[in-house]
Motif scaffolding. Structure first.
Motif, PDB file in Angstrom:
ATOM      1  N   PHE A   7       8.032  29.443  55.302  1.00 58.89           N
ATOM      2  CA  PHE A   7       7.331  30.729  55.140  1.00 58.89           C
ATOM      3  C   PHE A   7       6.770  30.838  53.723  1.00 58.89           C
ATOM      4  O   PHE A   7       7.232  30.166  52.803  1.00 58.89           O
ATOM      5  CB  PHE A   7       8.301  31.901  55.342  1.00 58.89           C
ATOM      6  CG  PHE A   7       8.803  32.052  56.738  1.00 58.89           C
ATOM      7  CD1 PHE A   7       8.206  32.947  57.624  1.00 58.89           C
ATOM      8  CD2 PHE A   7       9.876  31.306  57.185  1.00 58.89           C
ATOM      9  CE1 PHE A   7       8.668  33.097  58.912  1.00 58.89           C
ATOM     10  CE2 PHE A   7      10.356  31.445  58.482  1.00 58.89           C
ATOM     11  CZ  PHE A   7       9.749  32.340  59.344  1.00 58.89           C
ATOM     12  N   LYS A  23       6.322  46.736  55.815  1.00 58.05           N
ATOM     13  CA  LYS A  23       6.120  45.954  57.047  1.00 58.05           C
ATOM     14  C   LYS A  23       6.149  46.905  58.236  1.00 58.05           C
ATOM     15  O   LYS A  23       7.115  47.647  58.416  1.00 58.05           O
ATOM     16  CB  LYS A  23       7.234  44.901  57.129  1.00 58.05           C
ATOM     17  CG  LYS A  23       7.081  43.894  58.229  1.00 58.05           C
ATOM     18  CD  LYS A  23       6.361  42.652  57.745  1.00 58.05           C
ATOM     19  CE  LYS A  23       6.087  41.685  58.885  1.00 58.05           C
ATOM     20  NZ  LYS A  23       7.258  40.951  59.318  1.00 58.05           N
ATOM     21  N   PHE A  27       9.767  41.147  62.190  1.00 57.62           N
ATOM     22  CA  PHE A  27      10.905  40.828  61.321  1.00 57.62           C
ATOM     23  C   PHE A  27      10.772  41.567  59.989  1.00 57.62           C
ATOM     24  O   PHE A  27       9.745  41.478  59.327  1.00 57.62           O
ATOM     25  CB  PHE A  27      10.934  39.313  61.092  1.00 57.62           C
ATOM     26  CG  PHE A  27      12.203  38.821  60.481  1.00 57.62           C
ATOM     27  CD1 PHE A  27      13.374  38.743  61.216  1.00 57.62           C
ATOM     28  CD2 PHE A  27      12.228  38.417  59.147  1.00 57.62           C
ATOM     29  CE1 PHE A  27      14.549  38.277  60.653  1.00 57.62           C
ATOM     30  CE2 PHE A  27      13.402  37.948  58.572  1.00 57.62           C
ATOM     31  CZ  PHE A  27      14.556  37.887  59.329  1.00 57.62           C
ATOM     32  N   ASN A  33       8.070  44.612  50.990  1.00 57.41           N
ATOM     33  CA  ASN A  33       8.218  43.199  50.630  1.00 57.41           C
ATOM     34  C   ASN A  33       6.892  42.703  50.063  1.00 57.41           C
ATOM     35  O   ASN A  33       5.893  43.431  50.057  1.00 57.41           O
ATOM     36  CB  ASN A  33       8.613  42.398  51.892  1.00 57.41           C
ATOM     37  CG  ASN A  33       9.316  41.084  51.568  1.00 57.41           C
ATOM     38  OD1 ASN A  33       9.352  40.641  50.412  1.00 57.41           O
ATOM     39  ND2 ASN A  33       9.879  40.452  52.580  1.00 57.41           N
ATOM     40  N   GLY A  36       3.363  37.741  53.330  1.00 60.89           N
ATOM     41  CA  GLY A  36       3.543  36.339  53.686  1.00 60.89           C
ATOM     42  C   GLY A  36       3.876  36.163  55.143  1.00 60.89           C
ATOM     43  O   GLY A  36       3.916  37.123  55.916  1.00 60.89           O
TER      44      GLY A  36
END
Ligand code: 6OG
Length: 158
Positions: A7, A23, A27, A33, A36
């Motif tokens: 990742f 997000k 996940f 965060n 990516g």
């Protein structure tokens, strides 16, 4: 033996600010965060890092401007996958962050990072990111809210 999955994770920085994204699905949903995701077959890690950044918040970076600042590994008790996460940062970018289906971007002051709404490991290694010290980190989780053990090792270079 673990099955490794590769990742990327990109942090865009200004002098005293850092861009994070909330997000919106999948996940790590509802956590702030960097930007990516998975490296596709036949794609270099650095190209994947630039692609994911663009897909998730519409910022453009030249792959050559991305500095590899960390290598993170995540394992989860009872699970075969090892997440092998290559972390990059840069202050050089084009565009204005835009919300996408995946992420809601927002600038935070370096001393106002919302650690309570981030992965638990982040508060352990953000000091290295802010000090520009390359590092390797391994974190072993039980579920998503408890770290059973971890190590962080400063590196001479990445
Ligand atoms: P997608 O599933 O969206 O990629 N990631 C983590 N980041 C932090 N800071 N802590 C963790 O602790 C993480 N686990 C995964 C790697 C997932 C994205 O989330 C990062 C990827 O950038 C467990 O494709």
């Amino acid at each position: 033996m673990h099955v490794k999955k590769l990742f990327t994770l990109v942090f865009i920085q200004k002098e005293n600010e850092i861009l994070l994204g909330l997000k919106k699905r999948g996940f790590g949903m509802n956590k702030w965060n960097g930007f990516g995701g998975k490296v596709e077959p036949n794609e270099t890690i650095i190209d994947a890092a630039a692609r994911e950044l663009k897909e998730e918040c519409c910022l453009i970076v030249k792959p050559g401007d991305l500095k590899n600042i960390a290598h993170l590994e995540f394992t989860f008790e009872g699970q075969p996958t090892l997440m092998d996460v290559r972390v990059f940062s840069t202050k050089i970018f084009e565009g204005t962050p835009k919300e996408t289906e995946e992420m809601k971007p927002k600038w935070f002051d370096n001393d106002g990072v919302p650690f309570d709404d981030m992965w638990l490991d982040d508060k352990l290694w953000f000091p290295y990111l802010f000090q520009g010290k390359p590092f390797f980190g391994h974190f072993h989780y039980e579920g998503f809210d408890k770290i059973l053990n971890y190590k962080i090792e400063e590196q001479v270079s990445m």
